[in-house]
Design a protein around this motif. Sequence first.
Motif, PDB file in Angstrom:
ATOM      1  N   LEU A  54      41.487  31.716  42.614  1.00 29.72           N
ATOM      2  CA  LEU A  54      40.942  33.004  43.045  1.00 29.72           C
ATOM      3  C   LEU A  54      40.065  33.591  41.946  1.00 29.72           C
ATOM      4  N   LYS A  55      38.878  34.032  42.336  1.00 29.28           N
ATOM      5  CA  LYS A  55      37.966  34.628  41.362  1.00 29.28           C
ATOM      6  C   LYS A  55      38.640  35.797  40.630  1.00 29.28           C
ATOM      7  N   GLY A  56      39.445  36.554  41.377  1.00 30.85           N
ATOM      8  CA  GLY A  56      40.077  37.749  40.811  1.00 30.85           C
ATOM      9  C   GLY A  56      41.138  37.466  39.765  1.00 30.85           C
ATOM     10  N   LEU A  57      41.523  36.192  39.619  1.00 30.50           N
ATOM     11  CA  LEU A  57      42.540  35.866  38.613  1.00 30.50           C
ATOM     12  C   LEU A  57      41.915  35.311  37.337  1.00 30.50           C
ATOM     13  N   SER A  59      41.479  36.339  34.429  1.00 28.12           N
ATOM     14  CA  SER A  59      42.189  36.479  33.150  1.00 28.12           C
ATOM     15  C   SER A  59      43.289  35.431  32.984  1.00 28.12           C
ATOM     16  N   ILE A  60      43.790  34.911  34.109  1.00 28.09           N
ATOM     17  CA  ILE A  60      44.783  33.820  34.025  1.00 28.09           C
ATOM     18  C   ILE A  60      44.105  32.563  33.480  1.00 28.09           C
ATOM     19  N   ASN A 384      45.344  35.385  53.422  1.00 22.52           N
ATOM     20  CA  ASN A 384      45.406  36.504  52.481  1.00 22.52           C
ATOM     21  C   ASN A 384      44.023  37.070  52.168  1.00 22.52           C
TER      22      ASN A 384
ATOM     23  N   LEU B  28      51.404  41.485  45.376  1.00 21.90           N
ATOM     24  CA  LEU B  28      50.257  40.668  45.805  1.00 21.90           C
ATOM     25  C   LEU B  28      49.470  41.372  46.907  1.00 21.90           C
ATOM     26  N   GLN B  32      45.533  43.155  46.207  1.00 17.87           N
ATOM     27  CA  GLN B  32      44.582  42.137  46.653  1.00 17.87           C
ATOM     28  C   GLN B  32      43.132  42.610  46.599  1.00 17.87           C
ATOM     29  N   LEU B  35      41.779  42.903  43.038  1.00 20.52           N
ATOM     30  CA  LEU B  35      41.522  41.642  42.360  1.00 20.52           C
ATOM     31  C   LEU B  35      40.383  40.849  42.999  1.00 20.52           C
ATOM     32  N   GLN B  36      40.287  40.944  44.307  1.00 21.43           N
ATOM     33  CA  GLN B  36      39.370  40.067  45.007  1.00 21.43           C
ATOM     34  C   GLN B  36      38.031  40.675  45.377  1.00 21.43           C
ATOM     35  N   PHE B  37      38.061  41.949  45.655  1.00 24.31           N
ATOM     36  CA  PHE B  37      36.857  42.514  46.275  1.00 24.31           C
ATOM     37  C   PHE B  37      36.295  43.698  45.488  1.00 24.31           C
ATOM     38  N   VAL B  76      49.810  38.830  39.100  1.00 26.12           N
ATOM     39  CA  VAL B  76      48.889  39.751  39.780  1.00 26.12           C
ATOM     40  C   VAL B  76      48.823  41.073  39.006  1.00 26.12           C
ATOM     41  N   CYS B  79      46.847  40.559  35.881  1.00 27.13           N
ATOM     42  CA  CYS B  79      45.396  40.512  36.142  1.00 27.13           C
ATOM     43  C   CYS B  79      44.854  41.912  36.409  1.00 27.13           C
ATOM     44  N   MET B  83      41.885  43.807  34.213  1.00 30.91           N
ATOM     45  CA  MET B  83      40.655  44.331  34.837  1.00 30.91           C
ATOM     46  C   MET B  83      40.611  45.863  34.750  1.00 30.91           C
TER      47      MET B  83
END
Lengths: 425, 147
Positions: A54-57, A59-60, A384, B28, B32, B35-37, B76, B79, B83
């Motif tokens: 996932l792009k959003g992770l 930092s992992i 998801n 999660l 979401q 983190l994602q959008f 999660v 992260c 951010m």
Amino acid sequence: MKLTPEQQRILEGTKGKTIAKVMETLVRYGELFGAESMVEITSKYNHLVTSFGLKGLASIYTLFDQLIEEGAVSKQQFSVDPRPMDPNVPSSLLQKLVFKKLMYTKQEEYERQLEQLGILNDKAYTCTCYMDEVGNTPKQGEILSWSESSAVVYANSVLGARCNRNSGIIDLMGSIVGYVPNFGLLTDQGRKAKWIIEIRTSKKPEAQLLGSAIGMKVMEDVPYIIGLDKWLGTLDDQTKTYLKDFGAATASNGAVGLYHVEGITPEAAQQGRALLAEDAKTYAIDDAELQRVYDSYPVIWKKQDAKPKLCFMGCPHMSYEQLITWSRRILKGLKEAKRTKVAIPTVFTAAPQVIARFNETKYSKALKKTGVIVSYICPLMYMNNPLCGSMPVITSSNKLRTYTSARYYTDEEILQQITTGGIKA
Amino acid sequence: MKTFKGRVVSPGKVKAIALVSHGGLNTLASFQKALQFGDKNATCGDQNNAELYGKQMAGKALCLPRTIGSTTGGLVLYCACSMHRQPACMLFSEPIDSLAAAGAILADVWLEDVTMPVIDSLGEEFLNYVKDGMQVYVGEDGTVRIG
């Protein structure tokens, strides 16, 4: 926490600053739960939850790069949860675009990191790593550093291994130093049952519903289940499949990491009611209670009466026995309905090695002809994202229902829907 | 004005507006969008949590009993912190669960420019008392002052 001289030296940095920080993380984590020592991991392999780029992770991945650069890689090889994408699973053009270009943009890069950190092989992507076909099957009493709630609860309960409900990253960190903090489900006291669950149903309870009811009632406590052995018989492949789905529901609808089933699971078979804590509470479950739980599930589809667009089976991944049983059910159901194809696009998910075994049977081709797709994908990762929020997906997985907008139906109702397109009133 | 005392999981001092969930936070599902959008407000995306769904979590004093859900929960949270989309603090009425604990400790040990005080074991009365929008002060010693 009292550390051994070797553990103390790691904490003080003799193996490098990064490994020292890994040890510090584990020590602080353990101290929060009253751990007085770190114990050696004794399982052959580890299992990690993070399988998706996932792009959003980001930092992992930065953290993992740091671990790799400084040689802080896993002492054990490991399996990991399923991949989030499979081109064989039906997706709209927009979904494909979102998956590839927006969400899982780091997938290839992350899989390369997993290779460097110690993944078993390029097929070791499944949440059911404990299946015989996959081979990451710990023995009773072994100490694990696993994550993935459904795998942890299975390893603890059905296999009798010892593992806490670890988070992602903590799982890998245990493997890097070779130790985990000794608390909770690693201890005899932590494995005592605080709940007695009495099963009083008139038929074999639906695994996913029963697990949901128990999970929501006991949350993180250990339940000891009485009266289920009458319906399960012995710990054969069918019972293991039942307990896989039951356990995943207890872990996702609550936070159960271990359950005992009287006369069935290893510790209950060996120790019986000596596993009960002194002040254990009782929860009785009958047909009406299961119906109450079923009726309590919210339907969060935008259009409540929408026709399902997709059916997902296999969260957690299906067993070989389950693929065969469901193939037979579908073939029989379609014959009775005088149809040749399933009425709703349907995806069965299983570990790559289980799929390979299934593909050697006559059922593989027959199932394919009905339109059912068998995939190694993670249905949860597929769903998801906001695009799936408005997509009417049905499932008999209580885990998928909990984490996504998928609507739960019992196995029988799912069968009716995919073979006839509706449910009998 | 009421004061509660809990256990310090991650130390720090902060003042923030309360956001309350009486049910467990599904980490999660909730983070979401953050983190994602690209949602800098960390708008809660958990449709099963009516109290939090659609509300901004970033910068708030998140008051809750525990976290629930996937064992990705800790990473999660880590992260979200990396951010800078994390709550100002997390205040647990119950003893912290293993997933939230992992997230809090990972952020504290591995991220140098992030502070998210985390206090647990504040008790049932804390969660009964605190309401959305109340001013919350968190002290270094685990003291939580409301109002």
